[in-house]
Design a protein around this motif. Structure first.
Motif, short mmCIF file in Angstrom:
data_model
loop_
_atom_site.label_atom_id
_atom_site.label_comp_id
_atom_site.label_asym_id
_atom_site.label_seq_id
_atom_site.Cartn_x
_atom_site.Cartn_y
_atom_site.Cartn_z
N LEU A 323 0.79 -1.19 -0.02
CA LEU A 323 0.30 -0.01 -0.05
C LEU A 323 0.79 1.20 -0.03
O LEU A 323 1.34 1.68 0.94
CB LEU A 323 -0.90 -0.13 1.26
CG LEU A 323 -1.94 1.34 1.55
CD1 LEU A 323 -2.93 1.29 0.03
CD2 LEU A 323 -2.67 0.85 2.48
N PRO A 324 1.28 1.66 -1.18
CA PRO A 324 2.39 2.79 -1.12
C PRO A 324 2.18 3.81 -0.35
O PRO A 324 1.08 4.06 -0.27
CB PRO A 324 2.39 3.21 -2.79
CG PRO A 324 1.77 1.92 -3.49
CD PRO A 324 0.80 1.32 -2.61
N PRO A 325 3.34 4.10 0.32
CA PRO A 325 4.66 3.91 0.06
C PRO A 325 5.07 2.62 0.88
O PRO A 325 6.19 2.16 0.84
CB PRO A 325 5.61 4.96 0.56
CG PRO A 325 4.65 5.61 1.55
CD PRO A 325 3.02 5.36 1.19
N ARG A 326 4.16 1.93 1.47
CA ARG A 326 4.60 1.05 2.40
C ARG A 326 4.58 -0.48 1.59
O ARG A 326 3.52 -0.77 0.89
CB ARG A 326 3.56 0.73 3.65
CG ARG A 326 3.81 1.46 4.79
CD ARG A 326 3.16 1.27 5.87
NE ARG A 326 1.56 1.26 5.93
CZ ARG A 326 0.69 1.14 6.74
NH1 ARG A 326 0.98 0.46 7.77
NH2 ARG A 326 -0.65 1.25 6.47
N SER A 327 5.50 -1.31 2.07
CA SER A 327 5.43 -2.86 1.53
C SER A 327 5.72 -3.64 2.93
O SER A 327 6.14 -3.11 3.97
CB SER A 327 6.67 -3.13 0.69
OG SER A 327 6.64 -2.48 -0.61
N THR A 328 4.80 -4.56 2.83
CA THR A 328 4.75 -5.56 4.06
C THR A 328 5.22 -6.94 3.72
O THR A 328 5.22 -7.57 2.64
CB THR A 328 3.58 -5.43 4.58
OG1 THR A 328 2.53 -6.05 3.49
CG2 THR A 328 2.89 -3.94 4.90
N GLY A 329 5.65 -7.66 4.92
CA GLY A 329 6.14 -9.06 4.58
C GLY A 329 6.96 -9.47 3.70
O GLY A 329 6.71 -10.45 2.71
N TYR A 330 8.10 -8.69 3.43
CA TYR A 330 8.79 -9.14 2.77
C TYR A 330 10.20 -10.10 3.41
O TYR A 330 11.00 -9.43 4.01
CB TYR A 330 9.86 -7.91 1.98
CG TYR A 330 10.47 -8.03 0.73
CD1 TYR A 330 9.63 -8.03 -0.38
CD2 TYR A 330 11.65 -8.30 0.74
CE1 TYR A 330 10.56 -8.19 -1.74
CE2 TYR A 330 12.38 -8.33 -0.61
CZ TYR A 330 11.82 -8.29 -1.83
OH TYR A 330 12.45 -8.46 -2.87
N ASN A 331 10.14 -11.23 2.92
CA ASN A 331 10.79 -12.32 3.76
C ASN A 331 11.55 -13.34 3.00
O ASN A 331 11.40 -13.48 1.99
CB ASN A 331 9.86 -13.03 4.68
CG ASN A 331 8.96 -12.21 5.25
OD1 ASN A 331 9.16 -11.12 6.11
ND2 ASN A 331 7.57 -12.65 5.49
N ASP A 332 12.71 -13.91 3.65
CA ASP A 332 13.33 -15.04 2.96
C ASP A 332 14.06 -15.75 4.34
O ASP A 332 14.38 -15.13 5.37
CB ASP A 332 14.60 -14.65 2.28
CG ASP A 332 15.09 -15.94 1.51
OD1 ASP A 332 14.54 -16.95 1.57
OD2 ASP A 332 16.13 -15.74 0.59
#
Length: 378
Positions: A323-332
Motif C-alpha cells: 500500500l504505497p509507500p509501504r511494503s509488507t511481509g518481505y521475507n526469506d
C-alpha cells in the motif's frame, strides 16, 4: 542471544554491506568443492518424489555443546544491520548443532506470508509419515478451489475446466513456485489451519502462528470480505482499488499490529534447525523437503544473492501486499551450508518498510555475507 534495538542510519547500512562484501573469503576451487561433497543420498522408499542431492543430509540428533558462543563480530553486525534499516525488521541466525541464536527483534511476530507454506508441507509430510496420506494420491482442482495472487496452476484449471494432479506435484509447486492454490489444496488435505497449528505444537515450536488460508488472509488484509469471483483475472485488484484509502490503511494497520500468520524469527530458525536435525519429520520426509527447498525459484536476490560459491542455500520466501509507500511481509528464511558441512538457519523478516526492493535485497545479502565472514570451522 537476543539484541536490543537502538537507532541508526542508512549510511551505516551501506558501509556495513560494503565491508562485508570485502571480507567474505574467496570460494574454494572446484576440485576442493567436489571433494567435500557428500555421497548421494538414496531415495526414500516410502515416497516416490525424485530427490535432488542437497549439500548435507539431515543431521542425526546429538547433544548440544553448551559452551559454544556466537562470534562477537556476527553479534555486532546483526545488531548494526537491524539498527540501520529503515523499517521493522527481524533477523535471526542459528548455527545448527550449537546452542546459540543471534537475533535482532528475534521474538517479535512478523507477517510470514508465503513462508507459512513451509509449515503446510511439513504437516502434510507428517501425515504421510503417520500413514494418514500418501504423497502419490491425486486430487482434482476446480475453479471453486482457486485463490488469488500468484497461482500458476490457475491456468491449468482454466484450460481444462478442472485439473487432476498428485499431492507431490502440488507440494513442489507450493514450495518452489509459491503457488497459492497448490498450497491451499494441500492445506485442505491435511485438515485445515488447525492441523498445522497442532503439528507445530507437537513439535514444541512456539511463536509461529498459522492464518486462515490464503483467501481469507489476503482479503481481510486488504479490507475486503472474500468472494470466489475474486480468484478470476484481476477481479480482486479491481475490488481493492475501489475501497476508500482509509479502509485499506486501517485493514493493513490491523494486520501488521497482530498478524494472524505472525512468526518470530528466532522460532523460525529453531524449526529449521530441527528440520535439518531430523526432529520434525522422518528421515525420508526430511530429505524430501530439504531437496524441494533447494529447488526454490523465488527470491534469487534475497538471502541467496549473498551466498558465495562453495556454499549452498535452500529456502522459502514470502511477500505481502503493498500500500504505497509501504511494503509488507518481505521475507526469506532458509538453511545455509558451508563447504565444511556446517549449517546455519537464517531468517530475515521485513514486516513493513518504505525502502526500495534493492535496499531490501542489500540487507538480506548482508546477513548472508556476515554468516560467511564469521564462520568458524570446528
Amino acid at each position: 542471544m537476543t539484541l536490543q534495538k537502538n537507532r541508526g542510519g542508512s549510511a551505516r547500512l551501506v558501509l556495513l554491506i560494503a565491508a562485508l562484501s570485502a571480507c567474505v573469503s574467496a570460494p574454494e576451487p572446484p576440485a576442493a568443492r567436489a571433494a567435500a561433497a557428500p555421497p548421494q543420498e538414496p531415495q526414500p522408499t516410502t515416497n516416490t518424489w525424485p530427490i535432488r542431492q542437497v549439500a548435507n543430509p539431515p543431521l542425526p540428533y546429538r547433544d548440544i555443546d553448551q559452551n559454544e558462543t556466537p562470534p562477537p563480530a556476527l553479534v555486532s553486525v546483526v545488531r548494526n544491520l537491524g539498527q540501520s534499516f529503515h523499517g521493522k525488521v527481524g533477523i535471526a541466525v542459528r548455527r545448527i548443532g550449537a546452542d546459540w541464536t543471534v537475533a535482532w527483534n528475534g521474538n517479535a511476530l512478523f507477517p510470514q506470508q508465503s513462508v507459512s507454506k513451509l509449515w503446510v508441507s511439513m504437516t502434510f509430510l507428517d501425515a504421510v509419515d503417520r500413514g494418514k496420506l500418501r504423497i502419490t494420491d491425486t486430487t482434482t482442482i476446480t475453479r471453486n478451489d482457486l485463490t488469488l495472487f500468484h497461482q500458476p496452476s490457475a491456468a491449468l484449471v482454466a484450460r481444462e475446466g478442472g485439473w487432476t494432479t498428485s499431492y507431490s506435484d502440488l507440494m513442489r509447486r507450493a514450495m518452489t513456485q509459491s503457488d497459492n492454490t497448490a498450497n491451499d489444496t494441500l492445506l485442505r488435505a491435511v485438515g485445515g489451519p488447525e492441523a498445522v497449528r497442532s503439528f507445530l505444537a507437537r513439535r514444541m515450536i512456539k511463536d509461529i502462528r498459522f492464518g486462515p488460508g490464503e483467501r481469507l488472509l489476503q482479503s481481510a488484509t486488504a479490507g475486503l470480505d472474500w468472494r470466489q469471483d475474486y480468484s478470476v483475472g484481476r477481479n480482486f485488484y479491481a475490488a481493492r482499488s475501489k475501497l476508500p484509502m482509509s479502509v485499506r490503511q486501517k485493514a493493513l494497520d490491523n494486520y501488521l499490529a497482530s498478524p494472524p500468520d505472525g512468526a518470530a524469527p528466532s522460532s523460525i530458525v529453531q524449526a529449521l534447525a530441527k528440520l535439518k536435525e531430523g526432529q520434525m519429520l522422518s528421515p525420508a520426509s526430511s530429505r524430501l523437503l530439504l531437496s524441494i527447498m533447494a529447488e526454490a525459484k523465488t527470491g534469487p536476490q534475497r538471502i541467496k544473492g549473498g551466498v558465495p560459491p562453495g556454499w549452498h542455500y535452500l529456502h522459502k520466501t514470502g511477500t505481502g501486499q503493498d500500500l504505497p509507500p509501504r511494503s509488507t511481509g518481505y521475507n526469506d528464511i532458509g538453511i545455509m551450508s558451508a563447504p565444511d558441512g556446517a549449517n546455519y538457519a537464517v531468517a530475515v523478516m521485513i514486516g513493513s518498510t518504505t525502502v526500495s526492493i534493492p535496499e531490501r535485497w542489500a540487507l538480506m545479502q548482508a546477513v548472508a555475507k556476515a554468516v560467511v565472514a564469521n564462520h568458524e570451522p570446528r
